[in-house]
Design a protein around this motif. Structure first.
Motif, short mmCIF file in Angstrom:
data_model
loop_
_atom_site.label_atom_id
_atom_site.label_comp_id
_atom_site.label_asym_id
_atom_site.label_seq_id
_atom_site.Cartn_x
_atom_site.Cartn_y
_atom_site.Cartn_z
N UNK A 61 42.52 28.94 -15.84
CA UNK A 61 41.29 29.81 -15.54
C UNK A 61 40.81 29.15 -14.22
N UNK A 62 40.75 27.91 -14.06
CA UNK A 62 40.20 27.23 -13.00
C UNK A 62 41.19 27.65 -11.66
N UNK A 63 42.26 27.73 -12.04
CA UNK A 63 43.43 27.77 -11.15
C UNK A 63 43.24 29.16 -10.44
N UNK A 64 42.72 30.08 -11.02
CA UNK A 64 42.83 31.31 -10.73
C UNK A 64 41.72 31.69 -9.88
N UNK A 65 40.66 30.69 -9.78
CA UNK A 65 39.34 31.06 -9.32
C UNK A 65 39.27 30.35 -8.00
N UNK A 66 37.95 30.53 -7.21
CA UNK A 66 38.01 30.00 -5.90
C UNK A 66 37.24 28.42 -6.08
N UNK A 67 37.26 27.96 -7.16
CA UNK A 67 36.70 26.88 -7.47
C UNK A 67 37.71 25.69 -7.41
N UNK A 68 39.21 26.27 -7.08
CA UNK A 68 40.27 25.32 -7.25
C UNK A 68 40.02 24.33 -6.39
N UNK A 69 39.61 24.25 -4.89
CA UNK A 69 39.67 23.19 -4.03
C UNK A 69 38.54 22.21 -4.65
N UNK A 70 37.54 22.61 -5.35
CA UNK A 70 36.45 21.62 -5.96
C UNK A 70 37.43 21.08 -7.16
N UNK A 71 38.08 21.64 -7.87
CA UNK A 71 38.70 21.17 -8.99
C UNK A 71 39.80 19.72 -8.37
N UNK A 72 40.54 20.40 -7.55
CA UNK A 72 41.39 19.64 -6.92
C UNK A 72 40.74 17.98 -6.32
N UNK A 73 39.76 18.24 -5.69
CA UNK A 73 38.86 17.26 -5.03
C UNK A 73 38.48 16.37 -6.18
N UNK A 74 38.08 16.69 -7.22
CA UNK A 74 37.56 16.22 -8.22
C UNK A 74 38.39 15.50 -9.04
N UNK A 75 39.83 15.96 -9.33
CA UNK A 75 40.90 15.38 -9.62
C UNK A 75 41.33 14.39 -8.89
N UNK A 76 41.62 14.30 -7.74
CA UNK A 76 42.08 13.48 -6.85
C UNK A 76 40.91 12.28 -6.78
N UNK A 77 39.72 12.48 -6.62
CA UNK A 77 38.71 11.33 -6.45
C UNK A 77 38.79 10.65 -7.87
N UNK A 78 38.94 11.45 -8.66
CA UNK A 78 38.71 10.49 -10.18
C UNK A 78 39.82 9.54 -10.18
#
Length: 202
Positions: free
Chosen positions: A112-129
């Motif tokens: 669901x997150x990958x289908x949305x426009x929040x994907x860049x935020x998700x990627x940033x959070x994953x990478x930062x974590x």
């Protein structure tokens, strides 16, 4: 009194979970910016009062989805080395790799997150974590390699692999992804055959 508190706690958990699922469902259909709180509560079958009891805004609701997800991601990354003082990468068994298990267990959320426009935020959070935990936890014994650059290189590679897997609807199984990651980690070729077709100008 204790029973009443338990019932209240269960209701809170149930209502928050319904709101999260409603937002994830809507993210599969439209942009986050266009989703209204009214739409979220209607889909969750609650009212706006219930929403504001738990969250100040829809951003807080999204954060309540992402924060535990990132905590689980970090725990899955730590799994192979969390109980040892020296992590022998070349001896890493594939079944010790847990990051693909985490992603697959939360496949619906990630999809669901990958289908949305929040994907860049998700990627940033994953990478930062992952970058932060790797910098804190792992100390590579090399004077030549820049530790931070090595971590950044490795985390981008890992996240790229994970993203490709999710974007391709988990085409490969979890055990296959584990095996491939271990093979990639230990693959150190000294030469690679090129496939470029050259024109003989002589």
């Amino acid at each position: 009194m204790q029973t009443s508190n338990k019932m209240t706690d269960r209701r809170i958990v149930r209502s928050k979970e319904a709101l999260k699922q409603a937002l994830l469902s809507l993210l599969s259909q439209k942009s986050f910016s266009s989703i209204s709180i009214t739409e979220i509560v209607e889909l969750a079958n609650y009212n706006r009062g219930t929403f504001y009891t738990h969250y100040d805004n829809k951003e807080a609701l999204l954060d309540d989805i992402l924060t535990p997800l990132m905590e689980e991601l970090v725990a899955s990354f730590r799994a192979p080395y969390g109980e040892v003082d020296i992590f022998h990468i070349d001896e890493l068994p594939a079944n010790a790799v847990k990051i693909f298990d985490h992603i697959h267990q939360n496949a619906g959320v990630y999809t669901s997150l990958f289908k949305s426009d929040v994907l860049p935020l998700v990627r940033d959070k994953m990478f930062s974590a992952l970058k932060q935990i790797a910098l804190e936890d792992l100390d590579y014994p090399s004077e030549e390699l820049n530790h931070e650059l090595l971590i950044i290189y490795n985390m981008h590679a890992l996240i790229g692999l994970v993203f490709h897997w999710i974007e391709n609807n988990f085409h490969y199984s979890v055990p296959y992804m584990r095996d491939q990651l271990v093979l990639m980690i230990n693959w150190r070729p000294r030469s690679v055959r090129t496939q470029i077709k050259r024109t003989d100008l002589t």
